[in-house]
Each structure stands twice: as C-alpha cells, then as structure tokens.
Write a protein that holds these residues in place. Sequence first.
Motif, PDB file in Angstrom:
ATOM      1  N   LEU A 373       0.820  -1.208   0.000  1.00  0.00           N
ATOM      2  CA  LEU A 373       0.000   0.000   0.000  1.00  0.00           C
ATOM      3  C   LEU A 373       0.855   1.259   0.000  1.00  0.00           C
ATOM      4  O   LEU A 373       0.563   2.229  -0.711  1.00  0.00           O
ATOM      5  N   LEU A 374       1.935   1.250   0.776  1.00  0.00           N
ATOM      6  CA  LEU A 374       2.820   2.411   0.808  1.00  0.00           C
ATOM      7  C   LEU A 374       3.451   2.666  -0.552  1.00  0.00           C
ATOM      8  O   LEU A 374       3.592   3.816  -0.987  1.00  0.00           O
ATOM      9  N   LEU A 375       3.825   1.597  -1.237  1.00  0.00           N
ATOM     10  CA  LEU A 375       4.428   1.763  -2.554  1.00  0.00           C
ATOM     11  C   LEU A 375       3.406   2.262  -3.575  1.00  0.00           C
ATOM     12  O   LEU A 375       3.725   3.090  -4.435  1.00  0.00           O
ATOM     13  N   LEU A 376       2.178   1.767  -3.485  1.00  0.00           N
ATOM     14  CA  LEU A 376       1.140   2.202  -4.412  1.00  0.00           C
ATOM     15  C   LEU A 376       0.733   3.654  -4.169  1.00  0.00           C
ATOM     16  O   LEU A 376       0.207   4.315  -5.076  1.00  0.00           O
ATOM     17  N   LYS A 377       0.954   4.155  -2.952  1.00  0.00           N
ATOM     18  CA  LYS A 377       0.654   5.554  -2.648  1.00  0.00           C
ATOM     19  C   LYS A 377       1.769   6.492  -3.121  1.00  0.00           C
ATOM     20  O   LYS A 377       1.616   7.714  -3.037  1.00  0.00           O
ATOM     21  N   ASN A 378       2.857   5.917  -3.586  1.00  0.00           N
ATOM     22  CA  ASN A 378       3.996   6.706  -4.057  1.00  0.00           C
ATOM     23  C   ASN A 378       3.857   6.897  -5.567  1.00  0.00           C
ATOM     24  O   ASN A 378       4.195   6.009  -6.345  1.00  0.00           O
ATOM     25  N   PRO A 379       3.348   8.039  -6.030  1.00  0.00           N
ATOM     26  CA  PRO A 379       3.079   8.205  -7.466  1.00  0.00           C
ATOM     27  C   PRO A 379       4.341   8.152  -8.318  1.00  0.00           C
ATOM     28  O   PRO A 379       4.307   7.666  -9.454  1.00  0.00           O
ATOM     29  N   THR A 380       5.444   8.652  -7.790  1.00  0.00           N
ATOM     30  CA  THR A 380       6.691   8.604  -8.553  1.00  0.00           C
ATOM     31  C   THR A 380       7.097   7.162  -8.815  1.00  0.00           C
ATOM     32  O   THR A 380       7.473   6.798  -9.943  1.00  0.00           O
ATOM     33  N   PHE A 381       7.017   6.328  -7.799  1.00  0.00           N
ATOM     34  CA  PHE A 381       7.355   4.912  -7.955  1.00  0.00           C
ATOM     35  C   PHE A 381       6.413   4.227  -8.946  1.00  0.00           C
ATOM     36  O   PHE A 381       6.856   3.463  -9.806  1.00  0.00           O
ATOM     37  N   VAL A 382       5.115   4.507  -8.842  1.00  0.00           N
ATOM     38  CA  VAL A 382       4.130   3.860  -9.714  1.00  0.00           C
ATOM     39  C   VAL A 382       4.390   4.205 -11.179  1.00  0.00           C
ATOM     40  O   VAL A 382       4.408   3.327 -12.059  1.00  0.00           O
ATOM     41  N   PHE A 383       4.633   5.482 -11.476  1.00  0.00           N
ATOM     42  CA  PHE A 383       4.834   5.874 -12.872  1.00  0.00           C
ATOM     43  C   PHE A 383       6.197   5.441 -13.405  1.00  0.00           C
ATOM     44  O   PHE A 383       6.350   5.215 -14.608  1.00  0.00           O
ATOM     45  N   LEU A 384       7.190   5.322 -12.527  1.00  0.00           N
ATOM     46  CA  LEU A 384       8.462   4.752 -12.961  1.00  0.00           C
ATOM     47  C   LEU A 384       8.286   3.279 -13.336  1.00  0.00           C
ATOM     48  O   LEU A 384       8.907   2.789 -14.284  1.00  0.00           O
ATOM     49  N   CYS A 385       7.438   2.575 -12.599  1.00  0.00           N
ATOM     50  CA  CYS A 385       7.141   1.179 -12.935  1.00  0.00           C
ATOM     51  C   CYS A 385       6.445   1.069 -14.283  1.00  0.00           C
ATOM     52  O   CYS A 385       6.772   0.203 -15.108  1.00  0.00           O
ATOM     53  N   LEU A 386       5.472   1.942 -14.523  1.00  0.00           N
ATOM     54  CA  LEU A 386       4.728   1.889 -15.780  1.00  0.00           C
ATOM     55  C   LEU A 386       5.611   2.255 -16.970  1.00  0.00           C
ATOM     56  O   LEU A 386       5.499   1.653 -18.047  1.00  0.00           O
ATOM     57  N   SER A 387       6.498   3.228 -16.785  1.00  0.00           N
ATOM     58  CA  SER A 387       7.417   3.578 -17.874  1.00  0.00           C
ATOM     59  C   SER A 387       8.364   2.423 -18.164  1.00  0.00           C
ATOM     60  O   SER A 387       8.679   2.144 -19.329  1.00  0.00           O
ATOM     61  N   GLY A 388       8.805   1.728 -17.110  1.00  0.00           N
ATOM     62  CA  GLY A 388       9.653   0.554 -17.309  1.00  0.00           C
ATOM     63  C   GLY A 388       8.926  -0.549 -18.052  1.00  0.00           C
ATOM     64  O   GLY A 388       9.533  -1.272 -18.863  1.00  0.00           O
ATOM     65  N   ALA A 389       7.619  -0.701 -17.805  1.00  0.00           N
ATOM     66  CA  ALA A 389       6.839  -1.737 -18.492  1.00  0.00           C
ATOM     67  C   ALA A 389       6.735  -1.464 -19.987  1.00  0.00           C
ATOM     68  O   ALA A 389       6.849  -2.377 -20.807  1.00  0.00           O
ATOM     69  N   THR A 390       6.519  -0.197 -20.358  1.00  0.00           N
ATOM     70  CA  THR A 390       6.409   0.125 -21.778  1.00  0.00           C
ATOM     71  C   THR A 390       7.733  -0.108 -22.502  1.00  0.00           C
ATOM     72  O   THR A 390       7.760  -0.610 -23.632  1.00  0.00           O
ATOM     73  N   GLU A 391       8.840   0.243 -21.845  1.00  0.00           N
ATOM     74  CA  GLU A 391      10.147   0.005 -22.451  1.00  0.00           C
ATOM     75  C   GLU A 391      10.446  -1.488 -22.534  1.00  0.00           C
ATOM     76  O   GLU A 391      11.026  -1.966 -23.512  1.00  0.00           O
ATOM     77  N   ALA A 392      10.045  -2.228 -21.508  1.00  0.00           N
ATOM     78  CA  ALA A 392      10.326  -3.667 -21.480  1.00  0.00           C
ATOM     79  C   ALA A 392       9.579  -4.407 -22.582  1.00  0.00           C
ATOM     80  O   ALA A 392      10.091  -5.385 -23.132  1.00  0.00           O
ATOM     81  N   MET A 393       8.373  -3.955 -22.908  1.00  0.00           N
ATOM     82  CA  MET A 393       7.621  -4.623 -23.974  1.00  0.00           C
ATOM     83  C   MET A 393       8.351  -4.507 -25.309  1.00  0.00           C
ATOM     84  O   MET A 393       8.479  -5.498 -26.050  1.00  0.00           O
TER      85      MET A 393
END
Length: 712
Positions: A373-393
Amino acid sequence: MPHNLSEDKSFSSQHELLHCNGSAEKTEILSPDESCSETFQNGILYNDNCEPLDHSPSEKNALHSENGTCEIGFVPSESEESLCGWGAFTPNCLQVFNTSKGVLLFLSVASFLQGMIVNGFINTVVTSIERQFNLTSYYAGLIASSYDIAACVCLIFVSYFGGHGHKPRWLGFGVLIMALGSFVFALPHFISSRYEVTLTEETGVCHSNATSSGNERISSLSHYRFIFMLGQFLHGVGATPLYTLGVTFLDESVKSNYSPVYIATFYTMSIIGPAAGYLLGGFFLTIFTEIGQKTHLTPDNPLWVGAWWIGFLGTSAAAFLTSIPILGYPRKLPGSQRYMEMRVSEAHQMKGNKTTLEPDFGKTIKDMPRSVLLLLKNPTFVFLCLSGATEAMLIAGMSTFGPKFMESQFSLSASEAATLFGYLVVPAGGGGTFLGGFIVKKMKLRCSGIIRFCLICIVCSLSSIFIFLIHCPNLPIAGVSTSYNNSITLDTSINLTASCNVECHCKQEIYHPVCGANGIMYFSACHAGCQGTNVSLTAAGSKVHHDCGCIFENFTVTAGHAVSGKCPSQCQHKAIFLTFVFTIIFFTFLCTIPALTATLRCVPDCQRSFALGIQWIVVRTLGSIPGPIAFGSLIDLSCLLWQNSNGVRGSCLIYQNLDMSRYTLAAGLIYKALGAMFFLLAYLLYRPPPDSPETNSVLDPGGKALPLPEEW
C-alpha cells in the motif's frame, strides 16, 4: 572519565558532515554531557578513551574526528559472520574477494551468463527451434515469456523475504537454478529423434520430389515446447534474485555516489551477455545440429538446423561454477553498515507516513499488505514502474524477433541476422547502459534530475522510431507475390502450381528456394521446373540447376537456370536502417540505470528490495510477458506463406515486409509515447523529503546537486 569538549563549539546528536563530493553524510556524535567511559552505543562497547573494545586499529581511528569528538554511528561490529567462506571453511585467501569489488565481479559474471542465455541464445536459436520442432511464432513467443511468468510468480516472495534475509545465499541458489534451467532447455535435442533430412542429388527437382523424414513427425515434435517452457521457467526462477536482491546488495555495499557506477557495470554485463550470445549463437548455427552426421544441407538452406543446444550446455556449467563463490559471501560486507548510516534519504514524501520509521517494519508477513500500500501511494514509484513496463515490452519483443525481422527484410540467413543484430547490441546497449550510470555519478544528479534525464532519452529514441516507415520490398516469389509469367498478381491466394511444373507433382513439404536467372525466387527447384539432369556448382559451392522449364532468360524460349538459395536483396536502405536502430537501442538503454537509480531513491531504504520486486512484477506483467507474445502475433499476421504438412500449420516460411514494418512502427510509437508520458508524470508528482538537499535550493534547473556552503 568524561570526554572534554571546547565550550565555544556546539554539537547535536545528529551532525551532517559535508564531503568534497557534495553529498551530505550523517554521523552520530556524543553530546558534551555524555561520557565515553564504558559506553555502549549501537552495539559497540567503548572505553574511557573513546575507543571500541576488541576492534581493529583502523576502526579505532575511524571513531575520532578532527575535533576529537567520539563518532560512533557508522562503525560496524566485527564478527565471524562477516567472513567469506562456506560454513566453518573461511581461509584468509578468500577474504581478498570479501569486498564490494569482489561481489561486483561475481554478480557481473552471473548477470553476463543470464543475459547470454535468456536474451542471447534464446533469441538467436528461435528460428532453428521453430524449424526443427515445427513451432509457430506464437509458441516461440510463449516460450520466451515463460521466463517472465516464472519471475512474476517468485518476485514477491523473493524480494520481500530475501530483502531481510541472507542475500548472497538467495543469489547463489538462484544462479544454481538458472544452471539447471539451461540444462533442461537443451534436453529436447538429446531425447527427441535425430533431425534427418533425406536429400539426394535429385531431391527437390522435377519427377524426383522426395520429402523430409522429419516432416512425418511434426505433430509429435511440437509437444517438446513444454520442455522448452520448463527450461525458461527455471531460468526465470533463478534470475529473480539477481536483479532485485543483487542490485540492493550492491547498493548497500558502497557509498551512495558510487552506487550508480556499480549498478551500471552490473547491468552493462547483462547487456554484453546477450551480444555475446548473439555472436556465439550465430557461430553455433553454422554447425549442423547432429554433429558427426553427414548432410547435403548448407547453412543457407531453409531446412538447415544449427547446433543451437551447445551454448546452453556451456552456460549451464559456467553458471554452476559461478554460484559457488556467491554462496560463500556473508550477509553484509565488512564496513557496509557505515555507508548505510551516511546516506541522506531522497524518498518521496507522503503526508502522515511514519510506518517506515518503525524499526521492525517489513520483517514479517503481516507487514506485506502495508508495504504494498505504501508503494502504491507513491506516485513517482508507480509511474516509474509503468514507464519501465512500456520500455520492457519493446525490448522483449524486438530482442526476440529482431533477428527474424532483419532476416526477412534483408534476405539474410538465420546465423547472419543473429550476428548482425549482436554487432548492434554490443556497442549500443552495453555502451548506453554504462554511460547512463556514469552520467548520474558525474553530474551528481538527484532524483528529480534523473527522471528528467530519462525523459530526454526516451524522446530521442521516439524520434528515431520513424525509421520503420522505410522497408525493403519483398523479393518476387513465383506463385506468392508474382505470377510464373513474371507479372505481379493481385490475387491474394497462393498458387505454387503452374503449367510449367504441373507434371512435376511438387510438394510443399520441401521449402528449398532457388533464385532464377530471371531474378524471381521459386519455392524449390521442382517448382522452377528444373529436371535435375544437368547440375553444376559455382565457385562458392552453391548448386546450379540447368534446364528449368519455368525460367526463361532474356525473354527467349530457352529454359534457364537457377541457383540454390534465396535471391540476394537489392535493398538500399540497410545502412540507414541499422544506423537508426543503433540510435534507438542506445537511447533506450541509456536511461535504464538512471531509471533504476531513481526507483531506489524515491522509496524508503527498508523498502528498496521489495520495491524492486514490485517493479519487476509490473514490468514483466505489462511488458516482458506480453511483449514477445504480442510481437509474435503481429509477425504471424504479416506471414505470406505457411509451412503445411498433412493439414498441420507449422512455422512461417515467407513474410510480407511492408506489413511487418508497419506493425513494428505502430507498436514503437504507442509504447514510446506512453513511456514519455509516464516519466513526465513521475517528475511532476515527485516530492522530496524536508531533509533532502533538493528541498533547500541546492539544485540547478537540471536537477544537478550544487556544492553546499560551509555553514550548512
């Protein structure tokens, strides 16, 4: 007796010392009213001379500052648990490797082997495996994705419990499992029937069309895909600790400003590994898979299957040997606790968050929901994860099918395409990865500056993706893209039979293309109407068929000749295409280490391993897993001619280059644009903590840390 301090100087329990590198490092100091006589602080017992009992001279000297104060916050206690070895066997000769550089050495070797296996050999041999075991590109993508599926299954468990456990043991056993996976992946070669293709001098020509003995076992061979998936699954299980616990173990073992360079070196080896895998894999594919068996096939023949399994056996043995020294490392390296005490947090600030300050937080299973929950409340972490997913694809899809793309566009053999792709990955991927970490250290970028740097990199790679607007036209293929009378056909149906070869009773089980003297490629010498009674060899050893009834030279009625193999590509876009693909790879990997560094800095220290685990789950679930499957499906959509045996559709034989380029362009634009948007949101929503240098006007507009004044 009390330690005397000058009356004109004031000290606090938490004092910040500024070093020449511009970073603030925290050290705990005794106040004037505290006594060093038999003081027990941070697990260390001090005598009345402010010296730790039973410690080395170097540690005693480390306790005294220039002003004579008693600094005790960063000195680790010496114990046998910090020695390198296996159980009670801890010889002195091993302790030379018990340093951060020693850890970097062995983890880099493991990362090199992992990259060579998963992202090198797998991608290089995919065409050969498809051919030998009659798999579609969809199944090949599923095999590649099994690695990421395994990682998703294990990531939460490994990152959460391994983050608070004995990291080197988790890493060592992971490399051991990876060695087992490579052995399993090579098993189908040894447990399946021998790959045999019956080719005589007359095979594939008119009136003597023979079939391959291997085609009779197509349906049974396709079941070996489950063994390949099991091998890849074990690869994923074994590599899971490497890029979560391995990264945090390196980060904890060095100073914060050196961490990006260490991690960049570690990841650079994971990039050089695939490049070496492409080069070695391309070499192994020039060796016939059944070593010692004579064959009339050549590497240019589409029925050729190279020795794809050799690399997996070699890397299996190498990974086993690498796991042994990693298992010998202690839980924490000597002196590593000092670096952890000296760091200043850059974690994203969330209002009312005191959970991570609890000393025992994150050590039990009941804390896992709160950690997530703490990690999901961290918007910077969440969007860094999503950007990594797009690059990984994009990375996963292009690394799996990039050689096949080049093979089709430039009319290359599988080994030539793999080798050429390897030449691109070595300087572009490896150089970009190391340079990204070096730039972060050299420019002393803080978290916000790092994210802006990543945004610039992804915009540069986005602008280069338009190179896929250019494509190489398909070679004219009789009965597929052109008619037998050398006129372009608008009929989408495939008809390989014409009046010139109808009496030959040619079968489609044998795809052995020949290049006619008229510049048209034919499915086989039989489909070109070659009688097989007049055959010669060129200086390069290629077979030349004469008296081919479907080929007419110089618009005469005289039967022409055909040379075995594909027609050479006349495409003039090869140089510019490779240049822009190099640029895309370079800028994509240039932001890899900075993005990882930003992820480590935007979360609390106690959540770093778990944060990397969650990030890898997101990256794999939304990127690495669907990437090869999606790209495989797109490539299958661009197929012109499928292999067909007894009604069973096999692998694709011929692709439509225009469609392949358009699908790749669309995927690249969508995912690069999404990645840029996610990096922008991560930058805008980042909030540094109050005690971070970023909150005190010490950053230039680019996010670079400026030197602090002496009074700070």
